[in-house]
Motif scaffolding. Structure first.
Motif, PDB file in Angstrom:
ATOM      1  N   GLY A   1       0.762  -1.229   0.000  1.00 46.19           N
ATOM      2  CA  GLY A   1       0.000   0.000   0.000  1.00 46.19           C
ATOM      3  C   GLY A   1       0.796   1.284   0.000  1.00 46.19           C
ATOM      4  N   PHE A   2       2.091   1.227   0.325  1.00 46.36           N
ATOM      5  CA  PHE A   2       2.890   2.441   0.427  1.00 46.36           C
ATOM      6  C   PHE A   2       2.952   3.136  -0.930  1.00 46.36           C
ATOM      7  CE2 PHE A   2       6.784   4.931   0.791  1.00 46.36           C
ATOM      8  CZ  PHE A   2       6.554   5.557   2.005  1.00 46.36           C
ATOM      9  N   PRO A   3       2.864   4.413  -1.084  1.00 45.01           N
ATOM     10  CA  PRO A   3       3.089   5.462  -0.099  1.00 45.01           C
ATOM     11  C   PRO A   3       1.813   6.040   0.513  1.00 45.01           C
ATOM     12  CG  PRO A   3       3.204   6.457  -2.248  1.00 45.01           C
ATOM     13  CD  PRO A   3       2.914   4.981  -2.441  1.00 45.01           C
ATOM     14  N   PHE A   4       0.625   5.660   0.031  1.00 46.44           N
ATOM     15  CA  PHE A   4      -0.598   6.320   0.491  1.00 46.44           C
ATOM     16  C   PHE A   4      -1.212   5.668   1.726  1.00 46.44           C
ATOM     17  CE2 PHE A   4      -0.270   7.036  -4.109  1.00 46.44           C
ATOM     18  CZ  PHE A   4      -0.040   8.403  -4.062  1.00 46.44           C
ATOM     19  N   ASN A   5      -1.042   4.404   1.871  1.00 45.24           N
ATOM     20  CA  ASN A   5      -1.556   3.705   3.039  1.00 45.24           C
ATOM     21  C   ASN A   5      -0.667   2.494   3.314  1.00 45.24           C
ATOM     22  OD1 ASN A   5      -2.633   2.574   0.600  1.00 45.24           O
ATOM     23  ND2 ASN A   5      -3.921   1.286   1.852  1.00 45.24           N
TER      24      ASN A   5
END
Length: 82
Positions: free
Chosen positions: A4-8
């Motif tokens: 999920g990185f960078p947003f979650n």
């Protein structure tokens, strides 16, 4: 898995098992799937979910041992931490 990185951030654990000492004796909880979701910006909030076959064993105040098994779709737990 961690994704999920960078947003979650999404953490998914398969075959989670937790054991410890309860007030009256040992306890154990296991879940086929456990997930934790968190945004990396904005709201400081995490969502945790337990799903699939789950098992709980514990000792009650009278010293009796209990072993509970939950089939998929009969128990679904989630919590939002803020």
């Amino acid at each position: 898995t961690l994704s999920g990185f960078p947003f979650n951030l999404d953490l998914v654990l398969e075959g989670l098992s937790v054991k410890g000492a309860g007030a009256h004796g040992p306890f154990a909880w296991s879940s086929e799937r456990f997930a934790a979701h968190s945004l990396t910006y904005g709201r400081a909030q995490q969502v945790m979910e337990a799903a699939g076959r789950q098992r709980l064993s514990f000792v009650d105040a009278d010293g009796s041992a209990h072993d509970l098994s939950f089939l998929p779709a009969t128990l679904h737990a989630s919590a939002v931490f803020a």
